[in-house]
Design an enzyme around this catalytic site. Structure first.
Site, PDB file in Angstrom:
ATOM      1  N   GLU A  35       0.929  -1.418  -0.230  1.00 23.35           N
ATOM      2  CA  GLU A  35      -0.457   0.013   0.240  1.00 23.35           C
ATOM      3  C   GLU A  35       0.661   1.303   0.098  1.00 23.35           C
ATOM      4  O   GLU A  35       0.247   2.258  -0.727  1.00 23.35           O
ATOM      5  CB  GLU A  35      -0.513   0.009   1.524  1.00 23.35           C
ATOM      6  CG  GLU A  35      -2.325  -1.611   0.939  1.00 23.35           C
ATOM      7  CD  GLU A  35      -1.210  -2.650   1.246  1.00 23.35           C
ATOM      8  OE1 GLU A  35      -2.998  -3.364   1.078  1.00 23.35           O
ATOM      9  OE2 GLU A  35      -0.577  -2.059   2.531  1.00 23.35           O
ATOM     10  N   GLN A  54      -6.868  -1.394  -1.685  1.00 22.77           N
ATOM     11  CA  GLN A  54      -8.656  -3.233  -1.920  1.00 22.77           C
ATOM     12  C   GLN A  54      -9.432  -2.727  -0.988  1.00 22.77           C
ATOM     13  O   GLN A  54     -10.743  -3.080  -1.514  1.00 22.77           O
ATOM     14  CB  GLN A  54      -7.447  -4.114  -2.001  1.00 22.77           C
ATOM     15  CG  GLN A  54      -8.346  -5.161  -2.349  1.00 22.77           C
ATOM     16  CD  GLN A  54      -7.757  -6.604  -2.692  1.00 22.77           C
ATOM     17  OE1 GLN A  54      -7.437  -7.430  -1.792  1.00 22.77           O
ATOM     18  NE2 GLN A  54      -7.191  -6.825  -3.798  1.00 22.77           N
ATOM     19  N   PHE A  55      -9.002  -2.133   0.105  1.00 21.36           N
ATOM     20  CA  PHE A  55     -10.543  -2.418   1.363  1.00 21.36           C
ATOM     21  C   PHE A  55      -9.441  -0.736   2.205  1.00 21.36           C
ATOM     22  O   PHE A  55      -8.734  -1.074   1.451  1.00 21.36           O
ATOM     23  CB  PHE A  55     -10.588  -3.112   1.912  1.00 21.36           C
ATOM     24  CG  PHE A  55     -11.111  -4.235   1.407  1.00 21.36           C
ATOM     25  CD1 PHE A  55     -12.138  -4.585   1.086  1.00 21.36           C
ATOM     26  CD2 PHE A  55     -10.070  -5.289   0.639  1.00 21.36           C
ATOM     27  CE1 PHE A  55     -13.188  -5.353   0.867  1.00 21.36           C
ATOM     28  CE2 PHE A  55     -10.826  -6.494   0.120  1.00 21.36           C
ATOM     29  CZ  PHE A  55     -12.404  -6.522   0.813  1.00 21.36           C
ATOM     30  N   ALA A  56     -10.723  -0.303   2.444  1.00 19.41           N
ATOM     31  CA  ALA A  56     -10.544   1.065   3.538  1.00 19.41           C
ATOM     32  C   ALA A  56      -9.472   0.927   4.091  1.00 19.41           C
ATOM     33  O   ALA A  56      -8.836   1.909   5.072  1.00 19.41           O
ATOM     34  CB  ALA A  56     -11.264   2.218   3.803  1.00 19.41           C
ATOM     35  N   ASP A  57      -9.855  -0.448   4.429  1.00 16.03           N
ATOM     36  CA  ASP A  57      -8.963  -1.108   6.368  1.00 16.03           C
ATOM     37  C   ASP A  57      -7.735  -0.944   5.761  1.00 16.03           C
ATOM     38  O   ASP A  57      -6.734  -1.175   6.635  1.00 16.03           O
ATOM     39  CB  ASP A  57     -10.018  -2.198   6.398  1.00 16.03           C
ATOM     40  CG  ASP A  57     -11.109  -2.142   6.809  1.00 16.03           C
ATOM     41  OD1 ASP A  57     -11.571  -1.908   8.431  1.00 16.03           O
ATOM     42  OD2 ASP A  57     -11.549  -2.456   6.203  1.00 16.03           O
ATOM     43  N   ILE A  61      -5.730   0.836   4.275  1.00 12.77           N
ATOM     44  CA  ILE A  61      -4.612   2.310   3.588  1.00 12.77           C
ATOM     45  C   ILE A  61      -3.760   2.334   4.879  1.00 12.77           C
ATOM     46  O   ILE A  61      -2.917   3.138   4.298  1.00 12.77           O
ATOM     47  CB  ILE A  61      -5.849   3.427   3.292  1.00 12.77           C
ATOM     48  CG1 ILE A  61      -5.527   4.564   2.468  1.00 12.77           C
ATOM     49  CG2 ILE A  61      -6.597   3.925   4.677  1.00 12.77           C
ATOM     50  CD1 ILE A  61      -6.634   5.626   2.163  1.00 12.77           C
ATOM     51  N   PRO A 104      -1.264   1.288   5.961  1.00 14.33           N
ATOM     52  CA  PRO A 104       0.476   1.198   5.581  1.00 14.33           C
ATOM     53  C   PRO A 104       0.666   2.606   4.442  1.00 14.33           C
ATOM     54  O   PRO A 104       2.333   2.867   4.083  1.00 14.33           O
ATOM     55  CB  PRO A 104       0.585   0.196   4.852  1.00 14.33           C
ATOM     56  CG  PRO A 104      -0.362  -1.160   5.677  1.00 14.33           C
ATOM     57  CD  PRO A 104      -1.918  -0.163   6.091  1.00 14.33           C
ATOM     58  N   HIS A 162     -12.648  -5.613   7.038  1.00 15.44           N
ATOM     59  CA  HIS A 162     -12.971  -5.223   5.539  1.00 15.44           C
ATOM     60  C   HIS A 162     -14.522  -4.369   5.078  1.00 15.44           C
ATOM     61  O   HIS A 162     -14.884  -4.749   4.493  1.00 15.44           O
ATOM     62  CB  HIS A 162     -13.273  -6.485   4.848  1.00 15.44           C
ATOM     63  CG  HIS A 162     -12.230  -7.228   4.816  1.00 15.44           C
ATOM     64  ND1 HIS A 162     -11.999  -7.827   5.528  1.00 15.44           N
ATOM     65  CD2 HIS A 162     -11.534  -7.292   3.331  1.00 15.44           C
ATOM     66  CE1 HIS A 162     -10.593  -8.691   4.950  1.00 15.44           C
ATOM     67  NE2 HIS A 162     -10.699  -8.596   3.797  1.00 15.44           N
TER      68      HIS A 162
END
Length: 717
Positions: free
Chosen positions: A438, A460-463, A465, A467, A507
């Site tokens: 990321e 891929q998922f907001a969770d 983000i 890194p 997710h």
């Protein structure tokens, strides 16, 4: 130094009579290390004189040079060898100790002093950033995009530059005969940073034209190499298959020049990465704020002084016949010139207070809604398809645009099929998968943008983000501001977000409040297919970094009550300017006139919770869909407050310390006299994560019933 001499057949007898070892048609001879032109050596010695005089005058004027800075003392030979070899077509990412490299590339001592003293005419940042933190786009010199001083982090934007150059070359979009190279300079201690590994991995994976110049002085700040690392950068780089490595004595200018010349030629011709590990002494302080006497022994300082490159180059010149009196005259003249420059810089103008507000964002050309929102004859589309069609049109019309991220390539086209068909249609050079990186995905966009690409990336998922937030904060958000507008980062960062159907704690997250705290980033959050396409186009053409949150629960309108997210596909030229809210549902004139109405300020899934709730209060609820969270349409928000006097702010995020509460605070401050009731807020329960169990998820999230309860309270207040 060895040179290869090709021999003719007639010469073999002569070579044999000399009793020299040779291969059948050529011989290697040892040649004295004076092949670099004397004029070059004198030029570099003059630059070293300037650098030393600068370090000395800075140190004796500590009350004046009050801003923290480092100097190149001890590192000059390798830095200057690199600097004088780079061309106008090249890109450089110097680090905070690289004043010697900057002088060699053509910066004047006076210009660097303007930055040292944070003066108005500092050519890099207008007085905003540290010494030797360049941002320059000047004819005749290598380009130097903004980079932070976070050690090691510069490798990702720099590698992104090389990645962008490789992409443009693959598409035959680069003009000019010379093939650009990128130099990324960093200290050996910073190579232990995890983001360096991400950069090196991508450099070898994609054969990128970049030189990683490692200056190893065996110190971090007060930590030595033995404390910080199990191996030096040269040894570490062996783990990256395909990364050529060389060692060089960075105190020997001639050796440094020859190795850098070969390294640059290798990258320029082979289009592959190389790491140059240069050993150097640290002769000055770590920084002006962390002085050498704080942590170093006399023994250590004496050891480093023995490899000082300045007297070493002086001796080379003496051996070449340069008179000592001439060298002394150069040194004296340098001190005099530096003293004059310093006096001039001290008296230079300070930045004006009003300049503080310049260059937060680069101006966008998308300032009005254009195109047709619902053209006659077009099909109704779901949100995910609206995004797909927008991406297709963007890639079709912009050859410098590319899309990358995890699983967006041709096999899958995104885990939500949001990039389906694009990889096969536009090829692996334009639409490609990345490793699970990321930080690289986000940070590389700064480099891509700097060389003229228009990157679109996906987290891929907001969770996941987090890194990449390191790069988002320190590199992307500050680039336009700290480069005085020279290097805004044009990047569209797509982030699927939101909870529904048991996605669980990793997710389902909504994180917009955290991202909105980062100044210099624009944030959009569409709630329907038409806005998805119009905002995506505007975000792509905006010259600034834009994070686009896309609610997974709205992609296909499968969540009950979200049929309204479908819309007729807008025209290809449809764009919505960022920062313009839209009334999603209007209250009746009668309810407004009778003082029986209220407003809901929301976005994303909140629009549909509000729609579900308002059915119990026909005509009494007006719903404002913000669409863009930064810039936020405060004017539209305040207009709703003045019109209705009662306001509910609705979000999917956990409520405490959220963006929703910030809006409520602004409303209370700016519209207090128009309010007939306290501003209300509704959001998710304040727990650390979205539970996997769907019953618990339902308890956590807002819904129509919870919103209905808040509406009832407000209308009856």
């Amino acid at each position: 130094m060895q040179v290869k001499i090709t021999l003719s057949t007639d010469s073999l007898k002569l070579v044999g009579s000399l009793n020299l070892p040779f291969l059948p048609f050529f011989v290697y001879l040892q040649v004295p290390k004076n092949m670099v032109k004397k004029e070059t050596l004198l030029h570099v010695y003059q630059l070293m004189c300037n650098a030393r005089a600068m370090a000395d005058i800075y140190d004796v004027n500590r009350q004046i040079t009050k801003y923290v800075h480092s100097t190149s003392k001890g590192h000059e030979a390798i830095q200057m060898a690199c600097g004088i070899l780079l061309k106008e077509c090249d890109y450089a990412a110097p680090y905070y100790r690289d004043e010697g490299m900057l002088l060699a590339m053509g910066m004047t001592a006076y210009e660097l002093m303007l930055q040292l003293l944070a003066k108005k005419d500092d050519p890099f940042s207008g007085g905003r950033t540290y010494y030797a933190h360049p941002s320059l786009n000047r004819p005749g010199m290598p380009k130097m995009p903004h980079q932070s001083s976070a050690t090691g982090m510069q490798t990702i934007p720099a590698t992104g530059m090389a990645h962008g150059i490789a992409y443009l070359e693959s598409q035959k979009l680069l003009d000019g005969v010379d093939k650009p190279v990128v130099v990324c300079s960093l200290g050996d201690g910073s190579v232990t940073e995890g983001e360096v590994a991400e950069a090196l991995q991508m450099a070898v994976l994609h054969d990128l034209p970049i030189i990683y110049l490692i200056q190893d002085n065996d110190w971090g700040i007060s930590a030595t190499g033995k404390e910080m690392r199990a191996m030096d950068a040269y040894e570490y780089a062996a783990g990256f298959k395909g990364l050529k490595r060389v060692r060089v004595d960075g105190t020997d200018f001639i050796a440094s020049y020859e190795e850098m010349e070969k390294a640059i030629e290798y990258v320029r011709s082979k289009r592959k990465p190389i790491l140059v590990h240069a050993t150097v002494p640290l002769l000055g302080h770590h920084t002006s704020g962390v002085r050498k006497e704080f942590y170093r022994t006399e023994e250590d300082l004496s050891k480093h002084a023995q490899t000082d490159p300045f007297p070493a180059l002086r001796q080379v010149l003496l051996d070449l016949g340069v008179e000592e009196a001439d060298l002394t005259a150069m040194e004296d003249q340098a001190r005099q010139n530096i003293e004059e420059d310093f006096e001039k810089a001290k008296n230079a103008d300070e930045p004006t207070a009003i300049s503080l507000y310049d260059h937060e964002f680069a101006p966008t050309t998308v300032t009005e809604e254009v195109g047709e929102r619902a053209p006659e004859g077009n099909d109704t589309v779901i949100m995910v398809d609206a995004a797909l069609f927008a991406m297709d049109e963007i890639l079709k019309n912009n050859p410098n645009a590319l899309l990358y991220g995890q699983d967006v390539g041709s096999r899958l086209g995104g885990v939500f099929r949001e990039a389906a068909t694009l990889g096969k249609k536009y090829g692996d050079d334009r639409v490609f998968n990345t490793p699970i990186q990321e930080a690289y995905i986000i940070g590389s966009t700064a480099g891509f943008s700097a060389v003229g690409c228009k990157p679109i990336v996906e987290i891929q998922f907001a969770d996941y983000i987090w890194p990449g937030v390191n790069q988002l904060v320190t590199e992307l958000s500050k680039s336009c501001y700290l480069s005085n507008g020279k290097y805004p980062v044009q990047a569209l960062i797509r982030v699927p977000t939101g909870a529904y159907g048991g996605g669980g704690p990793y997710h389902s997250g909504t994180v917009e409040s955290s991202i909105l705290q980062i100044k210099g980033i624009k944030v959009v959050y569409p709630s329907n297919a038409a806005d998805m396409k119009g905002l995506m186009k505007a975000a792509f053409y905006d010259p600034n970094p834009v994070v686009m949150f896309e609610h997974k629960g709205l992609y296909w309108s499968k969540v009950p009550g979200t049929e309204g997210a479908k819309a007729i596909e807008p025209s290809e030229d449809y764009m919505i300017p960022l920062g313009k809210a839209r009334i999603a549902l209007q209250a009746s004139d009668e309810a407004v006139e009778n003082g029986e109405s209220m407003a809901i300020i929301t976005y994303g899934m909140g629009v549909y919770w509000a729609m579900a709730a308002e059915k119990a209060f026909p005509g009494q609820v007006e719903i404002l869909d913000l669409r863009t969270l930064n810039p936020c349409d405060d004017e539209a928000i305040y207009a709703q407050c003045k019109k209705h006097g009662k306001v509910l702010v609705l979000t999917e995020e956990t409520l405490k310390n959220s963006f929703a509460e910030a809006i409520a605070g602004r409303i209370s401050r700016e519209c207090f006299q128009y309010l007939d009731a306290p501003v209300q807020t509704v959001g998710s329960a304040n727990v650390p994560a979205v539970p996997l169990n769907m019953g618990l998820e339902k308890e956590m999230l807002p819904n129509g019933d919870k919103v209905q309860e808040a509406i009832s309270w407000l209308l009856n207040y």
